[in-house]
Design a protein around this motif. Structure first.
Motif, PDB file in Angstrom:
ATOM      1  N   ARG A  87       0.855  -1.188   0.000  1.00  0.00           N
ATOM      2  CA  ARG A  87       0.000   0.000   0.000  1.00  0.00           C
ATOM      3  C   ARG A  87       0.885   1.229   0.000  1.00  0.00           C
ATOM      4  NH1 ARG A  87      -5.250  -1.797   2.209  1.00  0.00           N
ATOM      5  NH2 ARG A  87      -5.012  -4.033   2.134  1.00  0.00           N
ATOM      6  N   ASP A  88       0.438   2.254  -0.690  1.00  0.00           N
ATOM      7  CA  ASP A  88       1.153   3.525  -0.557  1.00  0.00           C
ATOM      8  C   ASP A  88       0.576   4.249   0.659  1.00  0.00           C
ATOM      9  OD1 ASP A  88      -1.245   4.628  -1.281  1.00  0.00           O
ATOM     10  OD2 ASP A  88      -0.684   4.937  -3.375  1.00  0.00           O
ATOM     11  N   GLY A  89       1.071   5.458   0.925  1.00  0.00           N
ATOM     12  CA  GLY A  89       0.690   6.162   2.150  1.00  0.00           C
ATOM     13  C   GLY A  89      -0.808   6.413   2.243  1.00  0.00           C
ATOM     14  N   LEU A  90      -1.522   6.398   1.139  1.00  0.00           N
ATOM     15  CA  LEU A  90      -2.946   6.715   1.156  1.00  0.00           C
ATOM     16  C   LEU A  90      -3.802   5.466   1.072  1.00  0.00           C
ATOM     17  CD1 LEU A  90      -2.819   9.844  -1.095  1.00  0.00           C
ATOM     18  CD2 LEU A  90      -3.295   9.769   1.325  1.00  0.00           C
ATOM     19  N   GLY A  91      -3.183   4.295   1.122  1.00  0.00           N
ATOM     20  CA  GLY A  91      -3.988   3.078   1.119  1.00  0.00           C
ATOM     21  C   GLY A  91      -4.187   2.478  -0.259  1.00  0.00           C
ATOM     22  N   GLY A  92      -3.751   3.165  -1.318  1.00  0.00           N
ATOM     23  CA  GLY A  92      -3.799   2.565  -2.657  1.00  0.00           C
ATOM     24  C   GLY A  92      -2.699   1.524  -2.797  1.00  0.00           C
TER      25      GLY A  92
END
Lengths: 504, 365
Positions: free
Chosen positions: B349-354
Motif C-alpha cells: 500500500r502507498d501512504g494513502l492506502g492505494g
C-alpha cells in the motif's frame, strides 16, 4: 397510620426495587421526604399535594413523613410520584391497603392528577417480574412497552382518580394490545442503490453486516462514506424478539423509545466532539452512552480521527467484550454494548483526492496515528473509497438494491445462528477464541496460507482470530461450510491496510 | 545436517560450566572470549579449578544420544564444525563454536557463504531515532536480499529484526541463551516470527538460560557470520562495541550511524566513526560497501503460480491503475487477489492506502 408501596428505580439499564413508606400522624402539618431524594423527588411533595386535591381526594392536614428505602441509595427523577401518592392514600385510609400487596406502582404525576409516562418502563417491568410482583401499574402511555416483558400483569392508568377506582374495584383498564401498525417499517428506507460506484466499500459493508464486524471506511470527502453508513441498517437482518426487547429496554431507559417494541436496529451517529462518558456511558448517576444506545445496531463514528483520543480508547473494552463496566463512587454498573462500529475518516488531513493531495508524509502519518493500534486491531475491515468517477455518477444502470443484499446477509446470519446455537454468540464477530477454533474449519493448505499472512503482517493474536472470523463470514456469504484460501486472502486484504496499521 | 559426538560434548561442557564462567568474566568479557578457544580439558581446569574432577566425571557420563533426543524434543536442529552445513565464515574465529543449535530455516545459515549477511546491532535502551533507523535498515537490506543478523535483544536488535520481517526478508537471530529459549521474554512474539520465516541460532544446548558472558560470546558469532556490522547506536564501553571489535579482527567491515555529539547514548558509535568505521546514512551506504558503489544485486524473482485474476490485478497495479476499477472481475475476487499479492510481497500500500508494485519480480512457477 403507616402504609408502604413498592416502586422501581432505574439503575443503568436495570431497575431495583424501592419501597415507599408513608407515615401520617397528628402534629403540625408538614410533608417530609427522606431516603436520599434528589431535587425532583423532593418536589414530588408539591405534585402529590396538588394532584390529590385536583382529583377530589383528601390531602391530610397532618404530619406526613415519607421514606424511600433502601435509604442509602440515591433516588432521582419523578417516577416515584405515583407510589408516593398511593402510599399516602393508603396511609390516610382513602384506599384499602390489602388490595395493593403484590403490586408495584410507577409513574409521574402532573398537578391535575393525570399521569405522565416515565423512562425505563421495560426495565421496571422486568425488575418487578424478577422480584416476584404479580401486577405493575404504570401510566397508560407506558403500558404497551411494559407489557412486552411478559409474565406480569400490566395495567395502564390515565390518572390518580382512576387508580383509586381501580383499587376499589369500580374500574378496570382496557387490556393492553400490541399496535402492530404503528411500528411497521418505514415504506422506503435509505437504499444502497442510491450510492453510485464504491463497489469495494459496498462489498466490505455487506461482509460487515453478514458477520457483525467492525468496519472503517477511508476516503476523501464526498466519496460516499456517510451515505453508505446510513444505509447499513437497511441491509442488517431484523432483530429477533429478544434483541428487539433489549433495544426497547435501553431506549426506554434513555427516554428515546416510541412506547412500543422497536423492530429496527438502532443507528447512532454521535458528533466527534462527544465526551468519553457520552460515548460509553457515565455521569454521577450513570446513564447509558452512545455505544449502549447502539446495542444490537450500528455505532457510526464519522470523522473518526477527529474524536478525542480518550473517547476512542474508552471504546476498546466494550468493542472487545460487548459490554461496558462503569464504576462511579460506590456503585458499579454493567451496560450492554454489543454494537457494530462503523468508522469513517479521510485518508489524510487535507482530504483531497489522491492526485491532488498536498500533505507530506509526516502530516499524513501524524493524522493516521490518531487512531491507536489497539483500536485498529479491533476493526476487521478497512476499505478504501475513491471519488466516484463522472461516468458512474451519470450512469443509468440499475444498481443492486438493499433488499437483495439483505437477503444474502440474512441467509449468512441464518447459518451462523444455527452453528452458534446454544452459545453466547449470535454472529461470527461475537465468537470468542475457543468458538473460533471450533467453528472456523479449514484445510491444512488454507491454514498454511493464513500463517504466511501472519508472518508478513505481524498481526497480534487477536488480529489472527479476527481474520479467521472474517474469513468465516466471507464463506458464510457464499453458503460454504469450509473456509477456502480465497476467503482468507480476501479477509487479509481488508484487514491489513498497511498504511494505517504501520502508522499506529 | 548432524552434529558429531565430540562437538555435542563440548556443548554439554558449556552447559555444565555456564554458571561458573559468569564469575570469571570481566565486564568487557575478554576472559570469556579467550576462554572459549581452549580445548575441553584446559577449559575444565581453568574454569572449574578445584572442582575440575567433578566436572570431568559429569562430562564422561555424557550421552550424545540423549542430547540428540533433547534437540529433537525442543524442535531444534544441530550442526557442528565437522558438518557440511556449518558456515565456513565461522572458522575464521580463533574460537569457533563447536556445535550450533537452531530453529527455523537452516538454508539461511548455509546461505551466508554465498549471499552477504549484515549484522545490525545497537543499544537496548535506544532512542526512537535509532529504532527507526534500525528498522528501516533492516527492511531495506531484507528487500535487497541481504540476510539481516541481530541478537533479538530489546531496542535496536528487535527493530532490525522487525524491519527484516516487514520486508519479507531473511532474519537471523543469534541468541545468548539456548535456541529454544526466547530471550528477552517480552520478545517471545518476535522470536516466533523469526523462527517461522527466518532462523534462530545459538551455540548453547537446548534449554540454556541467558548468562552474562554468553552475550559477548554470541556477538563474536554475529560478527563472524556477517560481512558488515552496522552499529546503529552505542554508548562508550558497551556490549555493542564488543561486536564491532570482533568484526575489526575478522574479514568484516564496520559501519556506524552518526548520532548527536552531545549525547552519551551515541558516544560509542560516533567514536567508531572517528576510528575509521564507514558512515552509514542509509541502506544505500551498506549496499555500496557490500557490492561496490552503485552496484546492486537483482532480487531473486518470486516463483509463484498466479491465477488469471491475480495476474490481471498485478498488471493493473503495475500499470498504476486502481485494481478495483480496472478489473472487470467481481470485487471479492479482486480483493482476494490483492490480499494474496500483498502477502507474497508483490504489491504494497502507498501512504494513502492505494496499491503499488514492489521491486520483487514474479515468474511463473
Amino acid at each position: 397510620m403507616l402504609a408502604s408501596m413498592a416502586t422501581f428505580a432505574i439503575e443503568g439499564v436495570d431497575s431495583r426495587e424501592v419501597t415507599v413508606e408513608v407515615d401520617v400522624r397528628q402534629g403540625l402539618p408538614v410533608f417530609n421526604v427522606v431516603g436520599l431524594p434528589d431535587a425532583a423527588v423532593r418536589e414530588a411533595r408539591e405534585r402529590v399535594r396538588a394532584a390529590l386535591l385536583n382529583s377530589e381526594l383528601e390531602f391530610p392536614q397532618k404530619r406526613i413523613t415519607a421514606n424511600l428505602a433502601p435509604a442509602d441509595v440515591r433516588k432521582a427523577g419523578p417516577s416515584f410520584d405515583l407510589a408516593l401518592a398511593g402510599a399516602l392514600l393508603a396511609a390516610s385510609d382513602q384506599i384499602p391497603t390489602n388490595e395493593l400487596g403484590r403490586c408495584a406502582l410507577v409513574g409521574e404525576l402532573s398537578l391535575s392528577g393525570a399521569l405522565r409516562p416515565v423512562r425505563g418502563a421495560v426495565a421496571m417491568a422486568a425488575g418487578a417480574r424478577a422480584a416476584g410482583f404479580e401486577r405493575l401499574i404504570v401510566p397508560v402511555e407506558n403500558a404497551l412497552e411494559a407489557s412486552l416483558v411478559g409474565g406480569i400483569e400490566v395495567q395502564g392508568v390515565p390518572d390518580l382518580r382512576s387508580l383509586v377506582e381501580l383499587v376499589n374495584g369500580r374500574w378496570t383498564p382496557e387490556p393492553v394490545t400490541e399496535m402492530s401498525a404503528v411500528d411497521a417499517e418505514p415504506v422506503r428506507s435509505l437504499d444502497f442503490c442510491d450510492v453510485r460506484g464504491q463497489s469495494d466499500a459496498k462489498r466490505a459493508l455487506e461482509i460487515a453486516a453478514a458477520g457483525g464486524h467492525n468496519v472503517l471506511m477511508v476516503g476523501p470527502p464526498g466519496s460516499g462514506k456517510t451515505m453508505l453508513a446510513r444505509r447499513l441498517p437497511g441491509i442488517l437482518p431484523p432483530p429477533s424478539f429478544d434483541e428487539a426487547l433489549e433495544i426497547t429496554r435501553i431506549h426506554s431507559v434513555a427516554g428515546i423509545a416510541s412506547g412500543s417494541l422497536i423492530r429496527q436496529r438502532p443507528f447512532r451517529a454521535p458528533h466527534h466532539t462527544i465526551s468519553p462518558s457520552g460515548l460509553i456511558g457515565g455521569g454521577s448517576i450513570p446513564r447509558p452512552g452512545e455505544i449502549t444506545l447502539a446495542h444490537r445496531g450500528v455505532l457510526f463514528l464519522d470523522e473518526l480521527a477527529e474524536f478525542s483520543r480518550v473517547a476512542l480508547e474508552a471504546l476498546r473494552q466494550p468493542l472487545e467484550g460487548g459490554g461496558v463496566e462503569i464504576t462511579r463512587g460506590q456503585r458499579s454498573l454493567s451496560l450492554p454494548a454489543a454494537a457494530m462500529l462503523v468508522g469513517a475518516c479521510n485518508p489524510c488531513p487535507c482530504g483531497k483526492p489522491r492526485d491532488n493531495c498536498a500533505c507530506d508524509q509526516v502530516a499524513r502519518t501524524r493524522y493516521q496515528q490518531r487512531l491507536s493500534g489497539p483500536l485498529l486491531d479491533r476493526i476487521d475491515l478497512i476499505c478504501q473509497l475513491e471519488p466516484a468517477r463522472p461516468g458512474e455518477l451519470i450512469s443509468a444502470d440499475a444498481l443492486e438494491r438493499s433488499a437483495a443484499i439483505r437477503e444474502r446477509v440474512v441467509a449468512a446470519r441464518e447459518g451462523q445462528r444455527a452453528r452458534l446455537d446454544g452459545t453466547t454468540a449470535t454472529c461470527n464477530a461475537e465468537m470468542d477464541a475457543p468458538l473460533t477454533r471450533v467453528h472456523v474449519r479449514m484445510s491444512a493448505r488454507v491454514r498454511a496460507r493464513m500463517l504466511e499472512g501472519h508472518a508478513t503482517t505481524g498481526m497480534s493474536a487477536r488480529g489472527h482470530d479476527r481474520v479467521l472470523r472474517l474469513a468465516r463470514t466471507i464463506a458464510d456469504l457464499d453458503g460454504r461450510d469450509s473456509v477456502r484460501a480465497s476467503d482468507v486472502d480476501e479477509a487479509l486484504s481488508y484487514r491489513m491496510s498497511s498504511a494505517w496499521r504501520a502508522a499506529a | 545436517m548432524t552434529a558429531c559426538d565430540d562437538c555435542l560434548r563440548r556443548a554439554q561442557l558449556l552447559r555444565i560450566l555456564a554458571p561458573r564462567i559468569a564469575e570469571l568474566s570481566t565486564p568487557r568479557a575478554r576472559g570469556a572470549r579467550m576462554l572459549l578457544a581452549l580445548p575441553d580439558i584446559e577449559l575444565v581446569y581453568t574454569v572449574a579449578g578445584s572442582r575440575a574432577a567433578e566436572v570431568q566425571a559429569q562430562l564422561e557420563a555424557f550421552d550424545p544420544r540423549a542430547m540428540r533426543e533433547e534437540v529433537v524434543r525442543a524442535h531444534l536442529a544441530a550442526t557442528c564444525r565437522h558438518d557440511a552445513a556449518y558456515p565456513e565464515r565461522l572458522l575464521q574465529l580463533p574460537d569457533p563454536p563447536a556445535a550450533l543449535f537452531m530453529r527455523g530455516d537452516p538454508a539461511l545459515l548455509t546461505g551466508v557463504s554465498e549471499e552477504p549477511a549484515v549484522a545490525i546491532v545497537g543499544a537496548r535502551r535506544a532512542s526512537t531515532y535509532a529504532l527507526e533507523v534500525a528498522q528501516e535498515l533492516g527492511r531495506g537490506l531484507a528487500v535487497s536480499g541481504v540476510t539481516v543478523v541481530s541478537g533479538l535483544a530489546l531496542g535496536v536488535d528487535g527493530a532490525a529484526h522487525r524491519g527484516a520481517l516487514s520486508g519479507n526478508g531473511r532474519a537471523l537471530a543469534v541468541l545468548g541463551s539456548g535456541a529454544d529459549v526466547p530471550y528477552p521474554r517480552s520478545h517471545r512474539e518476535l522470536y516466533a516470527r523469526v523462527a517461522r520465516t527466518g532462523l534462530i541460532l545459538s551455540e548453547l544446548p537446548p534449554g540454556a538460560g541467558a548468562r552474562r558472558w554468553a552475550f559477548p560470546a554470541r556477538n563474536r558469532i554475529m560478527a563472524a557470520l556477517a560481512e558488515m556490522v552496522v552499529v546503529v547506536e552505542a554508548r562508550e564501553a558497551s556490549g555493542t562495541l564488543i561486536t564491532a571489535e570482533f568484526a575489526a579482527g575478522l574479514q568484516c567491515q564496520v559501519g556506524a550511524v552518526p548520532g548527536r555529539i552531545t549525547s552519551a547514548g551515541t558516544a560509542g558509535s560516533n567514536r567508531l566513526l572517528v576510528d575509521g568505521a564507514k558512515p552509514i546514512l542509509g541502506v544505500g551506504d551498506v549496499l555500496d560497501a557490500l557490492y561496490g558503489v552503485g552496484a546492486r544485486p537483482e532480487p531473486p524473482p518470486l516463483r509463484v503460480a498466479l491465477d488469471p485474476i491475480g495476474r490481471a490485478v498485478l498488471d493493473a497495479v503495475e500499470a498504476g491503475d486502481s485494481p478495483l476499477d480496472a478489473c472487470v472481475h467481481p470485487v471479492k475476487d479482486v480483493r482476494a487477489a490483492l490480499g494474496r499479492l500483498e502477502v507474497l510481497g508483490l504489491v504494497r500500500r502507498d501512504g494513502l492506502g492505494g496499491y503499488e508494485r514492489t521491486g520483487l519480480r514474479c515468474e511463473p512457477a
